[in-house]
Design an enzyme around this catalytic site. Sequence first.
Site, PDB file in Angstrom:
ATOM      1  N   GLU A   5      -8.787  12.307  12.465  1.00  0.00           N
ATOM      2  CA  GLU A   5      -8.075  11.084  12.827  1.00  0.00           C
ATOM      3  C   GLU A   5      -7.140  11.257  14.021  1.00  0.00           C
ATOM      4  O   GLU A   5      -6.146  11.983  13.965  1.00  0.00           O
ATOM      5  CB  GLU A   5      -7.265  10.567  11.633  1.00  0.00           C
ATOM      6  N   LYS A  50       0.858  -1.187   0.000  1.00  0.00           N
ATOM      7  CA  LYS A  50       0.000   0.000   0.000  1.00  0.00           C
ATOM      8  C   LYS A  50       0.892   1.234   0.000  1.00  0.00           C
ATOM      9  O   LYS A  50       1.974   1.231   0.600  1.00  0.00           O
ATOM     10  CB  LYS A  50      -0.909   0.044   1.242  1.00  0.00           C
TER      11      LYS A  50
END
Length: 399
Positions: A203, A153
């Site tokens: 976040e 990723k």
Amino acid sequence: MTTVQEHPATRGAAAGTIGAATALLDAYRSGTDRFFASPTRTLLARGVHAPVADGERPLPDRVQDALAAAHAAGVPDPLVIGAIPFAPAAPSALVVPAGLRRAPALAADPLTALPAPRPEPAAWSVHPVPAPERYAEAVEAAVARMTAGGLRKVVLARALDLTGGRAPDVPAMLQRLARGDARGYTFAVPTPDGTTLLGASPELLVSRRGTTLVANPLAGSAPRSDDLAEDVRRAAALLQSAKDLHEHAVVVDAMRAVLAPYCAALDVPDKPTLVRTATMWHLSTTLTGTLAEPSLSALDLACALHPTPAVCGAPTALAREVIGELEPFDRHLYTGMVGWGDSRGDGEWVVTIRCAEASERGLRLYAGAGVVPSSDPAAETAETGAKFRTFLDAVGAAL
């Protein structure tokens, strides 16, 4: 059934005096103040008692030195506040402030329901860096790297440069960001190069209170819709998206692996839930743990986690290399962390996303998307465009 997660820090949050948190928001002064609001508290730091020194020693050690020196100098209950960059060797923007005002969370202040003034009309010139088609090509190149093996990723970002006829009104933008999502994390921090980093991040990287830690990684996103039925459909589709669930699992597994050795107990839910902001749906997992070693600070934990695969990729070293090859700019503080920490080791450190750098010349906005083998370049480009909306709405601009 669509599940929407309540932010863990809002559970049991004490209601505060009406107007206490918004008073700090109203008192913010650009260039000299540092503002940080979370689901647990609101902080307004004035001036600089001392900066955290740069150097080769670990950042948590340098922070502890700064806090100890401030305490010895008579600063009551000192803390550090500011931002830490994406690149590990780059200088931080952390200080012990000369003065500090505290209030309960913005979400506990009913006055946050009052809307901020709308942006004044301005003829913003918007310049993408890189152009959307070049960004899509970078996503395609990253997918090809994954197909070749090794990279699992990578998070690729792009920027928007906004220029207009006048300097950005930073306090007004902060008002709109904070009131637009009072349950999130809003911040404004002056930087060493004379700009102001400001944003509204959804976040939480990690927080520590006593021996309890909380981490709330977000990975896998979908844009909100103004149509209620479509908005619900998008949320439900995100919870079932194989691509987004895979992207999210990569992040959660990596954070579990980092945190578990530090914990006597660590709870990691089996499945993600949803967190919503004004513009996006996100897959969310809340990890909660009990520290095995109480001397570990929130910043120790944050530095161990940073950067997570949510903002960099996996494996980390290879993802950093690919980011350096494919992104045509230096991230600086974007995808670093912003927050505070005290001498007891408590603190809150937030992932620096949904943010911009403001200068006299204009604004640079950042947004990124997680690229995995099944990523579609057009879809990832559209996702970054949706993430830009948080700031574009705050300044009255559009793509």
